[in-house]
Design an enzyme around this catalytic site. Sequence first.
Site, PDB file in Angstrom:
ATOM      1  N   GLU A  47      38.453  45.474  27.807  1.00  0.00           N
ATOM      2  CA  GLU A  47      37.790  45.325  29.100  1.00  0.00           C
ATOM      3  C   GLU A  47      38.774  45.488  30.260  1.00  0.00           C
ATOM      4  OE1 GLU A  47      34.742  45.377  29.782  1.00  0.00           O
ATOM      5  OE2 GLU A  47      33.892  45.120  27.787  1.00  0.00           O
ATOM      6  N   TYR A 130      33.519  39.391  35.873  1.00  0.00           N
ATOM      7  CA  TYR A 130      33.022  40.406  34.935  1.00  0.00           C
ATOM      8  C   TYR A 130      33.712  40.258  33.564  1.00  0.00           C
ATOM      9  CZ  TYR A 130      32.585  44.571  32.240  1.00  0.00           C
ATOM     10  OH  TYR A 130      32.363  45.400  31.173  1.00  0.00           O
ATOM     11  N   ASP A 148      29.310  44.647  36.255  1.00  0.00           N
ATOM     12  CA  ASP A 148      30.232  45.564  36.928  1.00  0.00           C
ATOM     13  C   ASP A 148      29.410  46.637  37.639  1.00  0.00           C
ATOM     14  OD1 ASP A 148      29.313  47.163  34.923  1.00  0.00           O
ATOM     15  OD2 ASP A 148      31.272  47.760  34.163  1.00  0.00           O
TER      16      ASP A 148
END
Length: 364
Positions: A47, A130, A148
């Site tokens: 991520e 996020y 996001d």
Amino acid sequence: MTEKVTDLLHLFDEQKFQEDLISWFKKEQRILPWRENKDPYRVWVSEIMLQQTRVDTVIPYFERFMRLFPSIEALAEAEESDVLKAWEGLGYYSRARNLQSAVREVAESYNGIVPNHPREISGLKGVGPYTAGAILSIAYDIPEPAVDGNVMRVLSRVVGIWEDIAKPSARKTFEEVTRRIISKDDPSSFNQGMMELGAIVCTPRSPSCLLCPVQEHCRAFAEGSQEELPIKSKKKAPRPVPIAVVALEDSTGKFLIRQRPETGLLASLWEFPNVELSEGGLKQEQIKKHLRDEYEIDSEVEKELASFNHIFSHLKWQLTVYKGSYQGELASKHFKMVDKNELQNFAFPVAHQKITQLILESEG
Ligand code: SF4
């Protein structure tokens, strides 16, 4: 729940939406290396790498990073210079530095186990809402929103949210909507399904509505407004910064490089001597003066090798690259003289990697 979100979700069939999204995701998801298992460390690294960077670019970096630093302990104990080297070319190097300091905190304070509590995980360096939501939902099956830009695009179209997604206040609305519609049984597939839909079907331009698994829920599709959403006000253009750079070679064929300061833009990366140009005055003269002031050396700045731009989100470097030479002794410790074949052992920002390439090509 706020009245606004209740109104937005009036007559929205959350249950059926979850089923359609999740069953599509389970059938159609791309095979990606970070989806091999639900190890929270792997989810976390992926991520962070995927922020601002395309999936195709990330895949080889992710695989190499996992070979080099396969666990929390391995990354916590690694030298920062090795981590930056493995990150070289991905850009936004503060992501790598923050990741390593957060991983060190996990090693020291959480017994090497990524915390599964929203407050604890959000307290780690570089872990914003996020990333926290993505790790909690994907790795730990906790129904937290992971919102996001991609997810905001999908949600704005499906639910019909006409808020400016460039404004921080909009995120609250999107998070609240997600909290309400996320699957409590399979939040991992729900959030990944939203991300996947945004990446391969509900794309920024020309979304593939006719193939879309959630078309029957989509209000933008129903009213033909999918190209108008999301609403996003324009960012300011990056500020242009003219810079002269010199590939400075000594009489033994070594090149001068310096390490950038430990804080600020591109912290701790290596670079060739350069100076931000002021208006007026010859570029060569300005860089010669910089070399005298900063490095206490007299130099010859010879031919121009290239000029190109490098764009950051807020800055545009306009680089002119020169070849130069000098005689004499160096008086400072803050830089190195490096043989051209060793240049590639140092972590350079992308713009300076190009200069390394120019040197190798021009020197044969
Ligand atoms: S129908 Fe079109 S606009 Fe709506 S979610 Fe699907 S791809 Fe996006």
